[in-house]
Design a protein around this motif. Structure first.
Motif, short mmCIF file in Angstrom:
data_model
loop_
_atom_site.label_atom_id
_atom_site.label_comp_id
_atom_site.label_asym_id
_atom_site.label_seq_id
_atom_site.Cartn_x
_atom_site.Cartn_y
_atom_site.Cartn_z
N GLU A 161 1.22 7.33 3.06
CA GLU A 161 0.38 6.13 2.95
C GLU A 161 -1.08 6.52 2.76
O GLU A 161 -1.80 5.89 1.97
CB GLU A 161 0.53 5.26 4.22
N LEU A 162 -1.52 7.56 3.48
CA LEU A 162 -2.91 8.01 3.37
C LEU A 162 -3.19 8.53 1.96
O LEU A 162 -4.21 8.17 1.35
CB LEU A 162 -3.19 9.10 4.40
N ALA A 163 -2.29 9.34 1.43
CA ALA A 163 -2.48 9.91 0.10
C ALA A 163 -2.45 8.84 -0.99
O ALA A 163 -3.28 8.83 -1.90
CB ALA A 163 -1.41 10.97 -0.17
N VAL A 164 -1.48 7.92 -0.90
CA VAL A 164 -1.38 6.83 -1.88
C VAL A 164 -2.62 5.95 -1.84
O VAL A 164 -3.14 5.54 -2.88
CB VAL A 164 -0.11 5.99 -1.63
N SER A 165 -3.10 5.67 -0.65
CA SER A 165 -4.26 4.79 -0.52
C SER A 165 -5.52 5.42 -1.09
O SER A 165 -6.32 4.76 -1.74
CB SER A 165 -4.48 4.42 0.97
N PHE A 166 -5.71 6.73 -0.85
CA PHE A 166 -6.88 7.41 -1.41
C PHE A 166 -6.79 7.47 -2.94
O PHE A 166 -7.79 7.27 -3.63
CB PHE A 166 -7.01 8.83 -0.84
N SER A 167 -5.61 7.73 -3.45
CA SER A 167 -5.43 7.75 -4.91
C SER A 167 -5.68 6.36 -5.49
O SER A 167 -6.27 6.23 -6.57
CB SER A 167 -4.02 8.22 -5.26
N SER A 168 -5.22 5.32 -4.79
CA SER A 168 -5.45 3.95 -5.25
C SER A 168 -6.93 3.62 -5.29
O SER A 168 -7.42 2.98 -6.22
CB SER A 168 -4.72 2.96 -4.31
N LEU A 169 -7.65 4.08 -4.26
CA LEU A 169 -9.09 3.81 -4.18
C LEU A 169 -9.84 4.50 -5.32
O LEU A 169 -10.72 3.91 -5.96
CB LEU A 169 -9.63 4.29 -2.84
N VAL A 173 0.16 19.55 -0.70
CA VAL A 173 0.19 19.54 -2.17
C VAL A 173 1.22 18.54 -2.67
O VAL A 173 0.96 17.76 -3.59
CB VAL A 173 0.50 20.95 -2.71
N GLY A 174 2.39 18.52 -2.04
CA GLY A 174 3.44 17.59 -2.45
C GLY A 174 3.05 16.14 -2.22
O GLY A 174 3.28 15.28 -3.06
N VAL A 175 2.43 15.88 -1.07
CA VAL A 175 2.03 14.51 -0.73
C VAL A 175 0.94 14.01 -1.68
O VAL A 175 1.02 12.89 -2.21
CB VAL A 175 1.55 14.45 0.74
N VAL A 176 -0.08 14.83 -1.90
CA VAL A 176 -1.19 14.41 -2.76
C VAL A 176 -0.74 14.27 -4.21
O VAL A 176 -1.02 13.28 -4.89
CB VAL A 176 -2.37 15.42 -2.67
N GLY A 177 0.01 15.28 -4.71
CA GLY A 177 0.49 15.22 -6.08
C GLY A 177 1.46 14.07 -6.31
O GLY A 177 1.38 13.36 -7.32
N GLY A 178 2.36 13.88 -5.37
CA GLY A 178 3.31 12.78 -5.48
C GLY A 178 2.64 11.43 -5.45
O GLY A 178 3.02 10.51 -6.18
N SER A 179 1.63 11.29 -4.59
CA SER A 179 0.92 10.00 -4.50
C SER A 179 0.22 9.65 -5.80
O SER A 179 0.18 8.49 -6.22
CB SER A 179 -0.10 10.05 -3.35
N GLN A 180 -0.33 10.68 -6.46
CA GLN A 180 -1.00 10.44 -7.74
C GLN A 180 -0.02 9.92 -8.78
O GLN A 180 -0.31 8.98 -9.52
CB GLN A 180 -1.64 11.75 -8.23
N LEU A 181 1.17 10.52 -8.83
CA LEU A 181 2.20 10.06 -9.77
C LEU A 181 2.65 8.64 -9.45
O LEU A 181 2.82 7.82 -10.35
CB LEU A 181 3.41 11.00 -9.71
N VAL A 182 2.83 8.35 -8.16
CA VAL A 182 3.30 7.03 -7.75
C VAL A 182 2.30 5.94 -8.13
O VAL A 182 2.65 4.91 -8.71
CB VAL A 182 3.58 7.00 -6.23
N VAL A 183 1.03 6.17 -7.81
CA VAL A 183 0.00 5.16 -8.08
C VAL A 183 -0.16 4.93 -9.58
O VAL A 183 -0.20 3.79 -10.05
CB VAL A 183 -1.35 5.57 -7.45
N ASN A 184 -0.26 6.02 -10.34
CA ASN A 184 -0.46 5.88 -11.78
C ASN A 184 0.71 5.20 -12.47
O ASN A 184 0.53 4.29 -13.29
CB ASN A 184 -0.69 7.27 -12.41
N SER A 185 1.93 5.61 -12.13
CA SER A 185 3.11 5.02 -12.78
C SER A 185 3.32 3.57 -12.34
O SER A 185 3.66 2.72 -13.15
CB SER A 185 4.36 5.85 -12.47
#
Length: 260
Positions: A55-63, A186-198
């Motif tokens: 949730e933290l990684a996805v939220s930062f990527s979203s921001l 690395v997995g959490v941050v990279g995965g969050s970026q893919l999730v938010v963008n897609s």
């Protein structure tokens, strides 16, 4: 073809998120054991906060991407899923025993923090503002609530001296433990970026608002680490760990994920 590609990237992102969170929690728990930190403190902090890492990684990527609907929707949706779906599934597997202190201290604190969040977001109704905003001042208030929660956790750790003495043997050595923490991040941050963008691309392509996507797909996906932990705790009869993980994760989502 574009939608198929984005769905594939979304799935890959979720896999990275979940596996990354798994490595992060295992590595962090092993690091704590190597440094002789009590099992109680590990369970109440690393398990709850570690499973909240997606949730933290996805939220930062979203921001960063300007997708504030995904940020807020992810936090609220994840908390709802934690309470309704996760506890519901756990109770079906095995009845949950809730301690007196949980009912009298932890749950009221979660209720207080959740109520404070609602009040902080009612700028239009309470302050006659043009739009509801979650400001830096609001964030500081939530961070202060988190400090209170941390004080409560450390108070519990001090009271349970017997638990502190019985530190389990580390799963990994110090070097390997830190390696798992790094790989997990690395997995959490990279995965969050893919999730938010897609997810943003899919929402735009098929005409569904980002808020709806975040309240459902992303919120459910980032709650999977909590789901796995909850199911395992229920099967083993670890009711305290189960309830503590849910309460801790929800407080972490509001006070850390949203506030930061």
């Amino acid at each position: 073809m574009e939608i198929i590609l984005q769905v594939a990237l979304l799935i890959i992102g979720f896999v990275l998120l979940i596996k990354g969170a798994d490595w992060l929690v295992d590595g962090a728990s092993s690091v704590a054991s190597n440094f002789k930190v009590s099992k109680l403190l590990i369970g109440l902090t690393i398990v709850a906060f570690g499973t909240g890492a997606p949730e933290l990684a996805v939220s930062f990527s979203s921001l960063i991407n300007g997708s504030t609907d995904i940020l807020v929707g992810n936090v609220i949706g994840s908390n709802i899923i934690n309470v309704l779906l996760l506890i519901g599934i756990a109770a079906v597997i095995r009845p949950i025993k809730v301690q007196k202190d949980t009912v009298s201290k932890e749950l009221p604190l979660l209720l207080l923090i959740s109520t404070a969040l609602i009040i902080l977001l009612l700028d239009v109704n309470l302050a006659e503002a043009v739009i509801n905003t979650f400001s830096r001042a609001d964030a500081i208030i939530c961070l202060l609530f988190f400090c209170i929660f941390l004080y409560y956790l450390f108070s519990l750790a001090r009271k349970n001296k017997k638990e502190a003495k019985k530190v389990e043997k580390p799963k990994y050595k110090i070097g390997k433990s830190f390696l798992f923490v790094i790989l997990g991040l690395v997995g959490v941050v990279g995965g969050s970026q893919l999730v938010v963008n897609s997810a943003s691309t899919i929402a735009t392509t098929i005409g569904i608002s980002e808020r709806i996507i975040s309240l459902t797909i992303i919120a459910l996906g980032t709650s999977l680490p909590e789901l796995v932990t909850t199911v395992m705790a229920a099967r083993k009869g670890e009711s305290d760990l189960l309830v503590g993980n849910i309460v801790g994760s929800n407080i972490f989502n509001i006070c850390i994920v949203l506030a930061l």
